[in-house]
Design a protein around this motif. Structure first.
Motif, PDB file in Angstrom:
ATOM      1  N   VAL A  14       7.973  -7.360  -6.713  1.00  0.00           N
ATOM      2  CA  VAL A  14       7.919  -6.742  -7.976  1.00  0.00           C
ATOM      3  C   VAL A  14       6.641  -7.030  -8.440  1.00  0.00           C
ATOM      4  N   LEU A  15       5.562  -5.930  -8.723  1.00  0.00           N
ATOM      5  CA  LEU A  15       4.410  -6.184  -9.527  1.00  0.00           C
ATOM      6  C   LEU A  15       4.515  -5.891 -10.984  1.00  0.00           C
ATOM      7  N   VAL A  16       4.437  -6.825 -11.753  1.00  0.00           N
ATOM      8  CA  VAL A  16       4.318  -6.544 -13.527  1.00  0.00           C
ATOM      9  C   VAL A  16       2.950  -6.375 -13.740  1.00  0.00           C
ATOM     10  N   ASP A  17       2.551  -5.484 -14.559  1.00  0.00           N
ATOM     11  CA  ASP A  17       1.120  -5.195 -15.020  1.00  0.00           C
ATOM     12  C   ASP A  17       1.290  -5.321 -16.592  1.00  0.00           C
ATOM     13  N   PHE A  18       0.817  -6.498 -17.211  1.00  0.00           N
ATOM     14  CA  PHE A  18       0.832  -6.694 -18.611  1.00  0.00           C
ATOM     15  C   PHE A  18      -0.360  -6.015 -19.067  1.00  0.00           C
ATOM     16  N   HIS A  19      -0.220  -5.141 -20.000  1.00  0.00           N
ATOM     17  CA  HIS A  19      -1.483  -4.351 -20.495  1.00  0.00           C
ATOM     18  C   HIS A  19      -1.220  -3.788 -22.027  1.00  0.00           C
ATOM     19  N   ALA A  20      -2.243  -3.134 -22.305  1.00  0.00           N
ATOM     20  CA  ALA A  20      -2.317  -2.680 -23.552  1.00  0.00           C
ATOM     21  C   ALA A  20      -3.181  -1.300 -23.649  1.00  0.00           C
ATOM     22  N   GLU A  21      -2.740  -0.312 -24.545  1.00  0.00           N
ATOM     23  CA  GLU A  21      -3.524   0.933 -24.396  1.00  0.00           C
ATOM     24  C   GLU A  21      -5.063   0.863 -24.726  1.00  0.00           C
ATOM     25  N   CYS A  23      -6.959  -1.526 -24.232  1.00  0.00           N
ATOM     26  CA  CYS A  23      -7.767  -2.305 -23.142  1.00  0.00           C
ATOM     27  C   CYS A  23      -8.357  -1.413 -22.154  1.00  0.00           C
ATOM     28  N   ALA A  24      -9.678  -1.561 -22.072  1.00  0.00           N
ATOM     29  CA  ALA A  24     -10.589  -0.621 -21.156  1.00  0.00           C
ATOM     30  C   ALA A  24     -10.213  -1.136 -19.702  1.00  0.00           C
ATOM     31  N   PRO A  25     -10.292  -2.646 -19.506  1.00  0.00           N
ATOM     32  CA  PRO A  25      -9.955  -2.926 -17.948  1.00  0.00           C
ATOM     33  C   PRO A  25      -8.653  -2.639 -17.620  1.00  0.00           C
ATOM     34  N   CYS A  26      -7.715  -2.399 -18.519  1.00  0.00           N
ATOM     35  CA  CYS A  26      -6.365  -2.131 -18.287  1.00  0.00           C
ATOM     36  C   CYS A  26      -6.453  -0.512 -17.887  1.00  0.00           C
ATOM     37  N   ALA A  58       5.664 -10.741 -23.137  1.00  0.00           N
ATOM     38  CA  ALA A  58       4.395 -11.013 -23.131  1.00  0.00           C
ATOM     39  C   ALA A  58       4.202 -12.662 -23.689  1.00  0.00           C
ATOM     40  N   SER A  59       5.075 -12.680 -24.612  1.00  0.00           N
ATOM     41  CA  SER A  59       5.145 -14.396 -24.988  1.00  0.00           C
ATOM     42  C   SER A  59       5.811 -15.227 -24.082  1.00  0.00           C
ATOM     43  N   HIS A  60       6.824 -14.474 -23.543  1.00  0.00           N
ATOM     44  CA  HIS A  60       7.807 -15.400 -22.514  1.00  0.00           C
ATOM     45  C   HIS A  60       6.719 -15.826 -21.350  1.00  0.00           C
ATOM     46  N   PHE A  61       5.978 -14.978 -20.841  1.00  0.00           N
ATOM     47  CA  PHE A  61       4.981 -15.084 -19.572  1.00  0.00           C
ATOM     48  C   PHE A  61       3.667 -15.742 -20.076  1.00  0.00           C
ATOM     49  N   PHE A  62       3.738 -16.151 -21.317  1.00  0.00           N
ATOM     50  CA  PHE A  62       2.395 -16.792 -21.680  1.00  0.00           C
ATOM     51  C   PHE A  62       1.037 -15.795 -21.449  1.00  0.00           C
ATOM     52  N   ILE A  63       1.246 -14.681 -21.591  1.00  0.00           N
ATOM     53  CA  ILE A  63       0.253 -13.650 -21.328  1.00  0.00           C
ATOM     54  C   ILE A  63      -0.933 -13.763 -22.606  1.00  0.00           C
ATOM     55  N   GLN A  64      -2.012 -14.298 -22.085  1.00  0.00           N
ATOM     56  CA  GLN A  64      -3.237 -14.561 -23.213  1.00  0.00           C
ATOM     57  C   GLN A  64      -4.414 -13.498 -22.934  1.00  0.00           C
ATOM     58  N   THR A  65      -4.358 -12.913 -21.692  1.00  0.00           N
ATOM     59  CA  THR A  65      -5.421 -12.027 -21.333  1.00  0.00           C
ATOM     60  C   THR A  65      -4.867 -10.726 -20.726  1.00  0.00           C
ATOM     61  N   ILE A  66      -5.562  -9.650 -20.880  1.00  0.00           N
ATOM     62  CA  ILE A  66      -5.127  -8.520 -20.267  1.00  0.00           C
ATOM     63  C   ILE A  66      -6.326  -7.698 -19.614  1.00  0.00           C
ATOM     64  N   GLN A  77       8.472 -15.948  -9.881  1.00  0.00           N
ATOM     65  CA  GLN A  77       6.948 -15.642  -9.725  1.00  0.00           C
ATOM     66  C   GLN A  77       6.144 -16.364  -8.606  1.00  0.00           C
ATOM     67  N   VAL A  78       5.571 -15.463  -7.732  1.00  0.00           N
ATOM     68  CA  VAL A  78       4.888 -16.011  -6.492  1.00  0.00           C
ATOM     69  C   VAL A  78       3.538 -15.793  -6.554  1.00  0.00           C
ATOM     70  N   TRP A  79       3.004 -14.971  -7.461  1.00  0.00           N
ATOM     71  CA  TRP A  79       1.463 -14.741  -7.682  1.00  0.00           C
ATOM     72  C   TRP A  79       1.121 -14.535  -8.907  1.00  0.00           C
ATOM     73  N   ARG A  80      -0.215 -14.595  -9.614  1.00  0.00           N
ATOM     74  CA  ARG A  80      -0.698 -14.235 -10.936  1.00  0.00           C
ATOM     75  C   ARG A  80      -2.039 -14.306 -10.768  1.00  0.00           C
ATOM     76  N   GLN A  81      -2.512 -13.177 -11.610  1.00  0.00           N
ATOM     77  CA  GLN A  81      -3.871 -13.083 -11.892  1.00  0.00           C
ATOM     78  C   GLN A  81      -4.263 -12.206 -13.218  1.00  0.00           C
ATOM     79  N   SER A  82      -5.124 -12.969 -13.789  1.00  0.00           N
ATOM     80  CA  SER A  82      -5.734 -12.147 -15.185  1.00  0.00           C
ATOM     81  C   SER A  82      -7.018 -11.330 -14.681  1.00  0.00           C
ATOM     82  N   GLY A  83      -7.115 -10.159 -15.201  1.00  0.00           N
ATOM     83  CA  GLY A  83      -8.383  -9.404 -15.007  1.00  0.00           C
ATOM     84  C   GLY A  83      -8.319  -8.159 -13.837  1.00  0.00           C
TER      85      GLY A  83
END
Length: 98
Positions: A14-21, A23-26, A58-66, A77-83
């Motif tokens: 299951v791939l979870v994409d943390f994003h915001a409207e 956010c251009a890279p998102c 987002a807070s639960h998973f310590f998301i600081q960058t999107i 959680q088996v893998w994580r990457q920002s960007g």
């Protein structure tokens, strides 16, 4: 309706994409995730989480960058990457956890 914890507890990746409207890279990741879904089909799930609408998740998973992508399998959680990541490399990563 399934809860977030139930959704990420799938035996398939299951791939979870943390994003915001705003956010251009998102926005770039929208095409990447569509390509991944086309390649993977039913072999995996993609969940999009808008951090502005779901700040507690987002807070639960310590998301600081999107965008931040987190890959879960069986609720772990088996893998994580920002960007931004390209679809070829993301597909290789997902295939490692099938």
């Amino acid at each position: 309706m399934e809860t977030f914890d139930e959704l990420i507890s799938s035996p398939e990746p299951v791939l979870v994409d943390f994003h915001a409207e705003w956010c251009a890279p998102c926005q770039t990741m929208v095409k990447v995730l569509k390509k991944i879904k086309d390649l993977q089909g039913e072999a995996m799930h993609v969940i999009k989480v808008d951090i502005d609408k779901n700040p507690s998740v987002a807070s639960h998973f310590f998301i600081q960058t999107i965008p931040t992508l987190i890959l879960f399998k069986n609720g772990k959680q088996v893998w994580r990457q920002s960007g931004v990541i390209d679809p070829v490399n993301l597909n290789k990563i997902i295939n490692m956890f099938k």
